[in-house]
Every structure is written in structure tokens, then in C-alpha cells.
Design an enzyme around this catalytic site. Structure first.
Site, PDB file in Angstrom:
ATOM      1  N   PHE A 144     -23.262   1.749 -27.223  1.00  0.00           N
ATOM      2  CA  PHE A 144     -24.353   0.775 -27.075  1.00  0.00           C
ATOM      3  C   PHE A 144     -24.024  -0.449 -27.919  1.00  0.00           C
ATOM      4  O   PHE A 144     -23.907  -0.362 -29.134  1.00  0.00           O
ATOM      5  CB  PHE A 144     -25.723   1.325 -27.484  1.00  0.00           C
ATOM      6  CG  PHE A 144     -26.806   0.306 -27.241  1.00  0.00           C
ATOM      7  CD1 PHE A 144     -27.415   0.199 -25.995  1.00  0.00           C
ATOM      8  CD2 PHE A 144     -27.174  -0.597 -28.231  1.00  0.00           C
ATOM      9  CE1 PHE A 144     -28.383  -0.778 -25.753  1.00  0.00           C
ATOM     10  CE2 PHE A 144     -28.148  -1.582 -27.992  1.00  0.00           C
ATOM     11  CZ  PHE A 144     -28.743  -1.663 -26.748  1.00  0.00           C
ATOM     12  N   ASP A 231     -18.790  -2.252 -34.884  1.00  0.00           N
ATOM     13  CA  ASP A 231     -20.178  -2.650 -34.625  1.00  0.00           C
ATOM     14  C   ASP A 231     -21.070  -1.809 -35.540  1.00  0.00           C
ATOM     15  O   ASP A 231     -21.392  -0.658 -35.231  1.00  0.00           O
ATOM     16  CB  ASP A 231     -20.537  -2.439 -33.145  1.00  0.00           C
ATOM     17  CG  ASP A 231     -21.986  -2.851 -32.844  1.00  0.00           C
ATOM     18  OD1 ASP A 231     -22.758  -3.086 -33.803  1.00  0.00           O
ATOM     19  OD2 ASP A 231     -22.342  -2.922 -31.652  1.00  0.00           O
ATOM     20  N   LYS A 260     -29.668  -6.406 -37.168  1.00  0.00           N
ATOM     21  CA  LYS A 260     -30.836  -5.586 -37.512  1.00  0.00           C
ATOM     22  C   LYS A 260     -31.324  -5.747 -38.959  1.00  0.00           C
ATOM     23  O   LYS A 260     -32.049  -6.681 -39.251  1.00  0.00           O
ATOM     24  CB  LYS A 260     -30.554  -4.135 -37.136  1.00  0.00           C
ATOM     25  CG  LYS A 260     -30.442  -3.994 -35.615  1.00  0.00           C
ATOM     26  CD  LYS A 260     -30.595  -2.581 -35.094  1.00  0.00           C
ATOM     27  CE  LYS A 260     -30.771  -2.619 -33.589  1.00  0.00           C
ATOM     28  NZ  LYS A 260     -29.734  -1.950 -32.827  1.00  0.00           N
TER      29      LYS A 260
END
Ligand code: PLP
Length: 411
Positions: A144, A231, A260
Site C-alpha cells: 500500500f 516507505d 502521517k
């Protein structure tokens, strides 16, 4: 004054006027503080999602909120057409913090992934000498990395990609947690310029690869001049019990992507970190973002990273994660429903045996909500447990009781 609407009305508004691109748990929140959330009727909950790890520092952290308020009164956006008095300080701070030479600021995680892809390709053409339009980036199955057209082009999730084509070429998918697969493809294909990987697959359900996997992949990349792109949008910034999940294997990605929790959940901030040799392939005018690197984000980014350090949140995530998994592991051994607990630090997932009832994980989450704990199922049979990293031992033990009690009701 707006009329005070009931929770049912508020949900109805979202259903009626909003696009149906999410399936939220039926709870309407209006306040957050630390590890807690409150709904519009004043009911208090433990937050065990942390906005997908964006609020690692806890909801409305006073230091971060104060920074946001103060900076918002002075200057919010200049665009990069001019210098501002916060960006350079942030850039120095974050590069020192993570040990990189250069940073490129963006806003959302997906934008930072896009930036990393562009940077990696450009480096492939200009430094590695790959022929124009031939560069390939290796990615993993069940990844993802976000929702843009290019990123979903290499998703394994058909929900995420169906009818969004035509897709962006230039990506090769291999199985996750499989060193041989990476070695094989890199040996066979000299156009590979990067390997994009999550150190733990977050959205896939806190899927932790074998010890040594990342290091072995990193070494293969190094010996073939392939950029290792980490990531850490979800795993980074103390979530997994170290500052970065890559720290567990002492590797330093050539390109590191963060997002985030870089804002403590207040504001979209993402970055791509790298060294000069790589980052300098992007020249003025070749990439950008109206909001990227704005003074609000710069100020908030520093405050958010300071909180991680000042409150020792990596260590707390490590310690609380151990307690959580140990207790859940014992629980799983005696449960027909709770099959397995996995994760690192406070990025954990419980695998539910839903063979007799498909919607079981969802039902459990509804019951957890009634008992004052918010968690969300993913891939129908996985429940992610990822509270803010400020959670105390007493609180995590209370939450363990809530979770165990709730699951026992379904046994
Ligand atoms: C959440 C996430 C993204 C995308 O971030 P957005 O801010 O939602 O665009 C990318 N990669 C990983 C690993 C993520 O968890």
C-alpha cells in the site's frame, strides 16, 4: 449557529452528500485528547487506530497545537516562489534528525511516494544511464503506497484499481518477504532503478517480514546500483518501537518517505529524504507543490518530531507493544476466534477466524466500540490495534481486558 444534529443525522449527511469511498464504523467523533476520543454524545473511547498512525503523539498534543496556532497567526503560505523563515530551519532539523543530506517536502503520503518514484526514475536516467522511458521500479505484492493513478497501477488490491486504468507502466511486482525474488529480477533486468518497499506492510494488516529480509534486500540493491526506497509513512516516526522500522536492521534507505505522524495528525505533511547525489537530479521547475514546504507545515513538523524525542515515544511504543503482544498471544492460544497476533511496537494486528461468519471482525469492532475502544477491520478478518504511542501501561492493560472480554462474548 448551526443546529445541533443527532449522530444519526450527521451520519445521514455524510451518506447523502458525501462520496461513498469509505465504510466508517458508526460513531461520530467530536473531540480528541491524547489516547482518547469522544463522540457527539460525550461517550469516551480509546483510539486504537490513531488515524492510520498519523496521531502517534496523541490527539491534539498541546505542544503541536500551540505551534499550529502561533504559526497560523503569523504566516501560513507563501508558495515556494519565495523563501520563508521556517522552511530552511525545518529542512536542517529533519535532515539532522534522520541523518540525510537533503529533503523534499510535500503534503500527503501519496504525493511523497510519487515524488520518490519521479526522483528514482530521474536518477536512473541521469546517473545510472538507463535508456529513456525504460526505467523499472520493483514493488511488492500486497503493497500500500497511496491512491494516485500511478500508485494504484502497481497495487494488488483490485478494489483499489478496478476501472481506474489505463495504468502507469514501469513497475515490476514481486512477492513480499522473498529475497530470492528480488535477487532474480535484479539480476535479469538491468533497467531496474529502484526497489520500493514498506518495512512492515501496514495496510496489508501489520504484516512483518522475516528478520534479515530488509537487510538482504538492501545489500542486493547496493551491489546492483538499485535505489532502496523505504516507505515509512506508516511504520516511521516511532510507531514500530524504533524511530524507523528500518532501524531494526540497521539499514538506511537511499530514499526515505515519511508522512502521517510528521504532523501529529494536525495537517498533511510528507517528505522525501535522500542524499545530495540523488536529490540534486531534480532542478528548479522540475517538480513542485503549492503547499509543499509551507511555513505552517515546517513549524508543525519540527514540533511533532520534538515530541517524539522529548517523550521517548519510540521506547514507549516498544515496551507497550511487547506487553500487548505477549498478553494477546496467550489469549490467542485459548481462543477459537483470535487466531494470531502480529506486529512490532504499537503497529499490531489480530487475525480473526471468520470461517463460520464472514463479518465477525466487523461485529467485534462494533462491540469494542460499545465498550469504549475504537478499532477498524481490514481485509475482512484482520483488526488493527494501533493506539497513540503515548499510551501508558495501565491504559494498555485496561484495553487488553476490553478486547479479551469482547472477543470472549463471541466464542
Ligand atoms: C497511508 C500510507 C500512504 C499514503 O498516504 P496518504 O497521506 O493517505 O496519501 C502511503 N504509504 C503507506 C505505507 C501508508 O501507510
Amino acid at each position: 449557529m448551526e443546529p445541533k444534529l443527532s449522530p444519526l443525522h450527521l451520519m445521514e449527511y455524510e451518506n447523502e452528500y458525501g462520496a461513498h469511498n469509505y465504510h466508517p464504523l458508526p460513531v461520530v467523533l467530536e473531540k480528541g485528547e491524547g489516547v482518547f476520543l469522544w463522540d457527539v454524545e460525550g461517550k469516551k473511547y480509546y483510539d486504537f487506530l490513531s488515524a492510520y498512525s498519523a496521531v502517534n503523539q496523541g490527539h491534539c498534543h498541546p505542544k503541536i497545537i500551540n505551534t499550529l496556532i502561533e504559526q497560523s497567526k503569523k504566516l501560513t503560505l507563501t508558495s515556494r516562489a519565495f523563501y520563508n523563515n521556517k522552511l530552511g530551519i525545518f529542512e536542517k532539523y529533519i535532515t539532522d534528525y534522520f541523518g540525510y543530506e537533503k529533503v523534499l517536502p510535500m503534503n500527503t503520503g501519496a504525493e511523497a511516494v510519487e515524488t520518490a518514484i519521479k526522483l528514482c526514475r530521474k536518477w536512473g536516467y541521469e546517473s545510472k544511464g538507463i535508456k529513456e522511458n525504460e526505467a523499472q521500479i520493483v514493488v511488492c505484492e500486497n503493497n500500500f503506497h497511496g491512491r494516485t493513478t500511478t500508485i494504484i497501477s502497481f497495487s494488488s488490491d483490485t478494489e483499489a484499481s478496478t476501472h481506474y486504468g489505463p495504468f502507469t507502466p514501469g513497475f515490476i511486482k514481486i512477492p513480499y518477504n522473498n529475497v530470492q525474488a528480488l535477487e532474480k529480477i535484479i539480476n535479469e533486468n538491468s533497467n531496474i532503478t529502484g526497489f520500493l518497499v514498506e518495512p512492515i506492510q501496514g495496510e496489508a494488516g501489520a504484516y512483518v517480514p522475516d528478520d534479515g529480509y530488509l537487510k538482504a534486500c538492501y545489500d542486493i540493491c547496493k551491489s546492483h546500483s538499485v535505489l532502496f526506497i523505504g516507505d515509512e509513512i506508516q511504520t516511521g516516526i516511532a510507531r514500530t518501537g524504533k524511530l524507523l522500522a528500518c532501524d531494526y536492521e540497521d539499514i538506511k534507505p537511499d530514499i526515505l518517505i515519511l508522512g502521517k505522524a510528521l504532523s501529529g495528525g494536525t495537517y498533511p505533511i510528507s517528505v522525501v529524504l535522500s542524499n545530495k547525489e540523488i536529490m540534486n537530479v531534480i532542478k528548479p521547475g522540475q517538480h513542485g507543490s503549492t503547499f509543499g514546504g509551507n511555513p505552517m507545515a515546517a513549524a508543525i513538523g519540527i514540533a511533532s518530531l520534538q515530541v517524539i524525542q522529548e517523550e521517548n515515544l519510540a521506547k514507549n511504543a516498544y515496551d507497550m507493544g511487547l506487553i500487548f503482544r505477549n498478553k494477546m498471544k496467550t489469549f490467542c492460544e485459548n481462543s477459537k476466534i483470535a487466531k494470531q497476533i502480529r506486529g512490532k511496537g504499537l503497529l499490531n494486528a489480530l487475525i480473526i477466524n471468520n470461517s463460520s461468519y464472514k463479518e465477525l471482525a466487523w461485529e467485534i469492532c462494533l462491540k469494542l466500540k460499545d465498550r469504549g475502544l475504537l478499532a477498524k477491520p481490514t481485509h475482512t478478518n484482520i483488526i488493527r490495534f494501533a493506539p497513540p504511542l503515548t499510551i501508558t501501561e495501565k491504559q494498555i492493560k485496561e484495553c487488553l481486558e476490553i478486547i479479551k472480554l469482547t472477543i470472549r462474548e463471541f466464542e
